[in-house]
Design an enzyme around this catalytic site. Structure first.
Site, short mmCIF file in Angstrom:
data_model
loop_
_atom_site.label_atom_id
_atom_site.label_comp_id
_atom_site.label_asym_id
_atom_site.label_seq_id
_atom_site.Cartn_x
_atom_site.Cartn_y
_atom_site.Cartn_z
N GLY A 1 54.11 34.12 30.45
CA GLY A 1 53.63 32.92 31.10
C GLY A 1 53.82 33.06 32.60
O GLY A 1 54.91 33.40 33.07
N ALA A 2 52.75 32.81 33.36
CA ALA A 2 52.79 33.08 34.80
C ALA A 2 53.95 32.42 35.53
O ALA A 2 54.66 33.08 36.29
CB ALA A 2 51.45 32.67 35.43
N ASP B 1 46.73 31.92 34.72
CA ASP B 1 47.61 32.93 35.30
C ASP B 1 47.28 33.21 36.76
O ASP B 1 48.13 33.67 37.51
CB ASP B 1 47.54 34.22 34.50
CG ASP B 1 48.31 34.11 33.20
OD1 ASP B 1 49.44 34.61 33.15
OD2 ASP B 1 47.80 33.51 32.24
#
Length: 371
Positions: A54-55, A243
């Site tokens: 997850g960014a 992202d």
């Protein structure tokens, strides 16, 4: 997030202050295991091998990776070495570079003796900022869900489709795409979530784990089922994460997001992107310029899960030697996006709307690039 009645974040500093603890997401949803990261090298491995993903969370763990590195070597050479190590772990998520640049820009002009304490404090600050941003996204997004609920018969369930896992596990807490769902659920709005399985890493299992832990009704579906559900009126809106988002509003997200946006557009289903401002790359206009990560083909040809003996293992689903194209992300053009749900409110998916909402951040980011 609550797990069996106990609140957890996805990353925290150990009690002795010498390590960073994370939840090993490669074991979820089958096993809940905490891993202690004690070096920048371990932080890099955690990001590269998707112990964390997850960014936003990648960015926070990278920041803590620099702090861990300062425990061992706070020299100029050490600082640059740890930066170079961490920056190459996941090339697509812009939060990684954003967090690392923020760390190095702050630390590089300090005395070596000061860097360790400042690094730990700044990494903690970045983590707290992420929590605050995600909660605000939830509050604004819940209003979007409320507006849709008000257009339906009283008491009707709002059906939301999401792709990949942009929840608590992708951030420090709350999540991006799932944060509005959590807030709507807390506010008594009846919701049901269609959860894309999200091959090949099956992050839909993580989303199902999260939603189940919070008592939110959900159904896990095959990646290609979304269009069918939209055709039959079973999806009221889509909310996904991002992202990297370009200055004009193109969104790079988990592979398959673009196809969901096309289906939503064809069926007049609102398609929202939950967008924290650190995920905006002001230096890129066209989404085609975003580097797309290609991962190990084993993720494509094998499935990872729990066997009848209760052991986690890989199972081959393709003939040995099959060539695999494992593209991790795709880009959804801004024209297919209904709006961005940000920490400052909801805006159109356009260059002008983003520039108006985040004029201060855009100016600061571009000035930093010039230096």
């Amino acid at each position: 997030m609550n797990i069996k009645g106990k609140h957890y974040r996805t990353v925290w500093v150990s009690g002795d202050g010498k390590a960073v603890e994370i939840i090993d997401q490669t074991k979820l949803p089958f096993k809940f295991e905490v891993v202690a990261l004690t070096s920048a090298e371990m932080a890099a491995t955690a990001i590269q091998d998707m112990w964390v993903r997850g960014a936003p969370l990648i960015g926070v763990v990278a920041a803590y990776g620099i702090a861990l590195g300062m425990n061992h070597d706070a020299s100029d050479m050490g600082l640059q070495r740890y930066y170079d190590l961490l920056i190459k772990t996941r090339p697509t998520a812009i939060n990684l570079k954003w967090a690392l640049d923020r760390m190095i820009d702050t630390l590089k002009d300090l005395c070596v003796s000061e860097r360790k304490d400042v690094a730990w404090a700044l990494a903690a600050e970045i983590a707290e900022e992420d929590v605050a941003l995600c909660e605000q996204i939830g509050l604004h997004g819940a209003e979007v869900i409320r507006e849709i609920a008000q257009k339906k018969p009283a008491g009707s369930v709002v059906n939301i489709l999401t792709h990949c896992n942009a929840g608590w596990l992708a951030t420090v807490d709350w999540g991006t795409a799932l944060s509005p769902i959590y807030k709507a659920h807390e506010n008594g709005i009846p919701v049901h979530v269609w959860v894309d399985e999200t091959r090949p890493r099956n992050q839909g299992g993580l989303t199902a784990f999260e939603l189940g832990s919070h008592g939110i009704p959900h159904t896990l579906i095959a990646d290609n089922a979304g269009g069918h559900l939209m055709q039959h009126g079973d999806v009221d809106l889509c909310i996904v994460g991002t992202d990297r988002t370009t200055a004009r509003g193109d969104v790079c997200n988990k592979i398959g997001t673009y196809l969901k946006a096309l289906a939503a557009h064809d069926n007049h289903v609102p398609f929202y992107v939950a967008l924290p401002s650190p995920t905006i790359d002001w230096t890129i206009e066209d989404g085609k310029s975003i580097p797309i990560e290609q991962r190990d083909g084993k993720e494509q040809s094998h499935v990872y899960g729990i066997n009848p003996q209760g052991e986690l293992s890989w199972v081959n689903t393709a003939p040995e030697g099959t060539r695999c194209g494992n593209y991790a992300f795709d880009v959804t053009p801004a024209r297919y996006i209904t709006g961005f749900i940000t920490e400052r409110g909801v805006c159109a998916a356009s260059k002008s709307a983003l520039a108006d909402m985040f004029a201060d951040l855009k100016s600061k980011a571009l000035q930093g690039e010039q230096h």
